[in-house]
Design a protein around this motif. Structure first.
Motif, PDB file in Angstrom:
ATOM      1  N   GLY A 264      -5.056   0.932  -2.908  1.00  0.00           N
ATOM      2  CA  GLY A 264      -4.664  -0.176  -3.756  1.00  0.00           C
ATOM      3  C   GLY A 264      -5.754  -0.605  -4.709  1.00  0.00           C
ATOM      4  O   GLY A 264      -5.782  -0.226  -5.879  1.00  0.00           O
TER       5      GLY A 264
ATOM      6  N   ILE B 266      -5.590   0.985   2.867  1.00  0.00           N
ATOM      7  CA  ILE B 266      -4.979   0.089   1.893  1.00  0.00           C
ATOM      8  C   ILE B 266      -5.943  -0.194   0.743  1.00  0.00           C
ATOM      9  O   ILE B 266      -5.550  -0.240  -0.431  1.00  0.00           O
ATOM     10  CB  ILE B 266      -4.541  -1.222   2.580  1.00  0.00           C
ATOM     11  CG1 ILE B 266      -3.416  -0.938   3.586  1.00  0.00           C
ATOM     12  CG2 ILE B 266      -4.096  -2.257   1.563  1.00  0.00           C
ATOM     13  CD1 ILE B 266      -3.034  -2.136   4.427  1.00  0.00           C
TER      14      ILE B 266
ATOM     15  N   ALA C 237       0.829  -1.211   0.000  1.00  0.00           N
ATOM     16  CA  ALA C 237       0.000   0.000   0.000  1.00  0.00           C
ATOM     17  C   ALA C 237       0.861   1.257   0.000  1.00  0.00           C
ATOM     18  O   ALA C 237       0.507   2.258  -0.635  1.00  0.00           O
ATOM     19  CB  ALA C 237      -0.922   0.000   1.219  1.00  0.00           C
TER      20      ALA C 237
END
Length: 368
Positions: free
Chosen positions: A343, A339, A290
């Motif tokens: 991501g 994250i 991340a």
């Protein structure tokens, strides 16, 4: 929508900011759902990580780990590779650091041990990345699968070594003996006059991490090898046509990536724990993914993203202490949302942002 459709300032600055804002908005809704004030929670989190000397020390300590693992993932990204083996490579890096410290700590000062610990960590991490790299380059085994499976092998290997080979005599704990002063990095507050980080184990490995950032920048953007890595990552077919060996680039890039992940152990083993023990990696390898995504695989962005995740780790601990309803598991949820948006949902806002900027961009006729 292609990556080049956005100007660099929007792609590298505005997009991560939007993703981060969306993550904190979703986190605020979760906090609100359990009956707590999101604004107050943010204040506690920021104060706990940046509002006092010891909090700053812990934030930078955690950020040091993320810099190493983020750089490891970023180098692989530039070659079009996805290294998920940072956990295992850091484990083996810890073994390299421990061997150097155990061999030298009783005979030489720390500044003599440090170069050997750095070399040991980098060599062990690179060696652990070599097998997945050669399997990808020679046999077509996907590097994502092999690196993540090597994480489990590394964990099992470390348990065996610490229980049966390296455990100190007379102890039931799966850990080595504690290093002597020659195997311990000094804390920054002992080196920098006037610095006071309380009990935070912030140490000289932060300087090593920043030096690695400069080295990665120079490698990727100022060397022939870096140009080959970026070319192979952008278009493997064109890279082969230009005479770049896919096998060489894959193996070399993955070994550099593994070496950087292994160097994370310097901060934990030589800088903080002062012994090799189980579970010292604590998920830092996965968070590095991340960090690299949010930092756009650039060293400057990785430093900023690492500080952000350091704030989440340290500020989250303070938040869980001040607000019992916001448990440590809730902090993990918040980290997971960051994250997720950095991501998996990285490009969610890209099409709308492209249209918005296009509406304000003057046409060729207007410019004339």
């Amino acid at each position: 929508m292609t990556r080049g459709a956005l100007p660099r300032w929007a792609d590298y600055g505005l997009m991560p900011a939007l993703n981060l804002a969306a993550a904190f908005l979703a986190s605020g809704l979760v906090v609100l759902f359990i009956g707590e004030n999101p604004v107050e929670a943010v204040k506690i989190l920021v104060w706990g990580s940046l509002g006092w000397n010891e909090g700053i020390g812990f934030t930078l300590f955690y950020a040091t780990n993320f810099i190493f693992t983020g750089l490891a993932v970023a180098v692989a990204f530039h070659a079009g590779l996805f290294n998920i083996g940072g956990e295992g490579q850091a484990y083996l890096g810890g073994l390299g650091v421990a061997l150097a410290c155990l061999a030298l700590d009783r005979y030489v000062p720390w500044w003599v041990t440090l170069p050997f610990a750095v070399l040991g960590a980098a060599a062990a991490g690179a060696a652990w990345a070599f097998v997945p790299a050669i399997l990808q380059a020679k046999r077509g085994s996907h590097v994502v699968i092999t690196t993540i499976m090597f994480n489990f092998i590394a964990a099992s290997l470390m348990v065996y070594l610490l229980v049966n080979v390296m455990a100190k005599a007379g102890s039931m704990q799966p850990e080595t003996r504690t290093f002597e002063p020659g195997g311990r990095l000094p804390f920054l507050q002992d080196v920098i006059p006037g610095a006071d980080f309380g009990t935070a184990p912030l140490n000289l490995s932060l300087i090593v991490a920043l030096m690695c950032c400069m080295a990665v920048w120079a490698l990727i953007w100022r060397t022939k090898l870096g140009y080959e890595i970026r070319t192979f990552g952008a278009n493997p077919v064109a890279a082969v046509y230009a005479g770049i060996s896919p096998v060489r680039i894959t193996v070399v890039t993955m070994m550099i990536s593994g070496g950087l992940a292994g160097m994370m152990a310097i901060n934990e083993i030589m800088g903080s724990q002062h012994r090799l023990l189980i579970e010292f990696v604590s998920g830092y390898g996965f968070v590095g993914i991340a960090v690299a995504l949010m930092g756009r695989a650039h060293p400057v962005g990785i430093i900023l993203a690492s500080i952000l995740f350091g704030m989440l780790y340290q500020g989250g601990a303070e938040l869980a202490f001040e607000k019992p309803a916001i448990t440590r598991d809730m902090i993990v949820v918040i980290q997971g949302l960051v994250i997720l948006f950095a991501g998996a949902l990285e490009h969610m806002f890209r099409p709308g942002l492209v249209r918005l900027l296009a509406a304000f961009r003057p046409t060729a006729a207007q410019a004339a």
